[in-house]
Write an enzyme that holds these catalytic residues in place. Structure first.
Site, PDB file in Angstrom:
ATOM      1  N   HIS A 159      49.517   1.812  -7.250  1.00  0.00           N
ATOM      2  CA  HIS A 159      49.879   0.611  -7.999  1.00  0.00           C
ATOM      3  C   HIS A 159      50.212  -0.491  -7.013  1.00  0.00           C
ATOM      4  CE1 HIS A 159      51.806  -2.041 -10.883  1.00  0.00           C
ATOM      5  NE2 HIS A 159      51.447  -1.221 -11.862  1.00  0.00           N
ATOM      6  N   ALA A 160      49.743  -1.704  -7.308  1.00  0.00           N
ATOM      7  CA  ALA A 160      49.934  -2.803  -6.368  1.00  0.00           C
ATOM      8  C   ALA A 160      51.377  -3.254  -6.264  1.00  0.00           C
ATOM      9  CB  ALA A 160      49.057  -3.987  -6.779  1.00  0.00           C
TER      10      ALA A 160
END
Length: 396
Positions: free
Chosen positions: A243-244
């Site tokens: 996940h960024a």
């Protein structure tokens, strides 16, 4: 058994499995993915979907591949339950038949090239004046008006235009999403828009003109990165399967080679993860990992620590610890492994569907309505229903 009705189905012969849209006639001039995806949802609800195809060639998706017993996987996925008619709409006779079909329709769907519907005399404005009860759904790449309105659009191109490719992939390599996400988003908005219009018509007797563009449909799905970028000043970083903006969140490989994806959402879970999964409770005091923002900023060090622990465990041991800590996780399955997913089998989510070359297995539509069963009728051969549909037109 589902899907075993004869292909030449008059609506009234569907009995108890007719579906909630059994009285609705849909005429669709459709190609590829977006419009066929929308109309297949309607067919699964029992609507009579008459698919107009080019003589001898048909929907271009018929020729994408030959992997499903000689048929194209896209076409089989998107076109069960429809009636296929071959019609040369460029000829005078074909256009006249098309207009007769539209006159009998409740819903008209089209994703033809820009301007083609108007040239065929089935443009939205023209039909609205003669058929105020008709629901018209126009699907396009960029919508009506604006500098791109006449531009052709395909899924990858819309993924690029909306910025999706720029935030997908690894840090080094931007990537497209591995399925037709722009087409699917567009098809779902067309489907929900048509259902809304049917409800409105039931109340008012009036039809609607619905316009759905691929750019705007996928643009809606880009809401989070759009807000993050416009108000935060930078786009979410490409992070592969991670996940960024949340950490830890993503894949870690156990000692036996099985990849497990984690998903932590808050500080309580982080504390339990450190204590019960990593068995390193003191790590919560490390200022590098004090909160989510810190963990994202120090992702390399964090991932290295977690990877070291997971490498010392089998996947079963790791999953037992994750269960004990109530941490969300998932095995990283292949498509073939998904097809054998025990949850799908336990919930009886597969049904046989007839095709021109024999039965195939297909997943039941994902929305389960108590007391209603999906109408999973056959995949049509090209032009299979031309004669019965023309006979139906001659009935009145």
């Amino acid at each position: 058994m589902f899907g075993m009705q004869q292909n030449h189905f008059p609506v009234q012969d569907l009995g108890e499995h007719a579906g909630v849209l059994a009285d609705v006639v849909v005429v669709s001039l459709e190609q590829a993915v977006a419009a066929p995806f929308a109309t297949r949802q309607l067919a699964d609800l029992g609507a009579r979907v008459i698919k107009v195809e080019r003589p001898g060639v048909g929907d271009l998706a018929r020729a994408y591949d030959t992997t499903v017993k000689g048929m194209a996987s896209h076409f089989v996925w998107l076109n069960r339950g429809k009636e296929s008619i071959e019609l040369d709409v460029k000829s005078a006779a074909g256009r006249e038949t098309l207009h007769r079909l539209v006159a009998r329709a409740d819903v008209l769907v089209q994703n033809l090239a820009p301007g083609a519907a108007q040239r065929l005399g089935i443009g939205g404005e023209e039909l609205r004046s003669t058929r105020p009860d008709l629901i018209i759904c126009d699907i396009s790449g960029y919508g009506i008006g604006g500098p791109h309105s006449d531009q052709k659009a395909y899924d990858l191109l819309i993924q690029c235009e909306t910025g999706l490719v720029s935030i997908t992939g690894t840090e080094e390599v931007p990537s497209k999403v591995g399925l037709s996400i722009a087409d699917i988003a567009t098809g779902m908005y067309a489907y929900s828009g048509i259902l809304t219009a049917l409800l409105e018509r039931q109340r008012t007797g009036r039809g609607s003109r619905i316009e759905v563009s691929m750019l705007e449909a996928l643009g809606e799905w880009m809401g989070y990165p759009l807000l993050y970028t416009c108000y935060g000043g930078t786009a979410p970083a490409r992070a592969g399967a991670s996940h960024a903006t949340i950490a830890p969140y993503g894949p870690f490989t156990a000692g036996d080679g099985v990849t497990i994806n984690l998903g932590l959402q808050n500080e309580r879970e982080w504390a339990r993860f450190c204590e019960l999964v990593l068995e390193m409770p003191s790590i919560t005091d490390d200022p590098q990992f004090a909160d989510n923002s810190s963990r994202v900023a120090n992702r390399i060090e964090l991932d290295s620590t977690i990877a070291g622990v997971f490498a010392s465990l089998t996947s079963e041991e790791a999953m037992r610890r994750l269960d004990a800590a109530a941490i969300a996780y998932a095995r990283q399955r292949t498509v073939a492994e998904f097809a054998e997913h025990p949850q799908l089998r336990a919930r009886d989510r597969w049904r046989p569907v007839p095709t021109p070359v024999g039965e195939i297995e297909a997943l039941v539509p994902p929305v389960t309505v108590a007391g209603n069963k999906p109408v999973m009728r056959p995949v049509p051969a090209l032009g299979e229903h031309t004669e019965p549909v023309l006979a139906w037109l001659d009935e009145q």
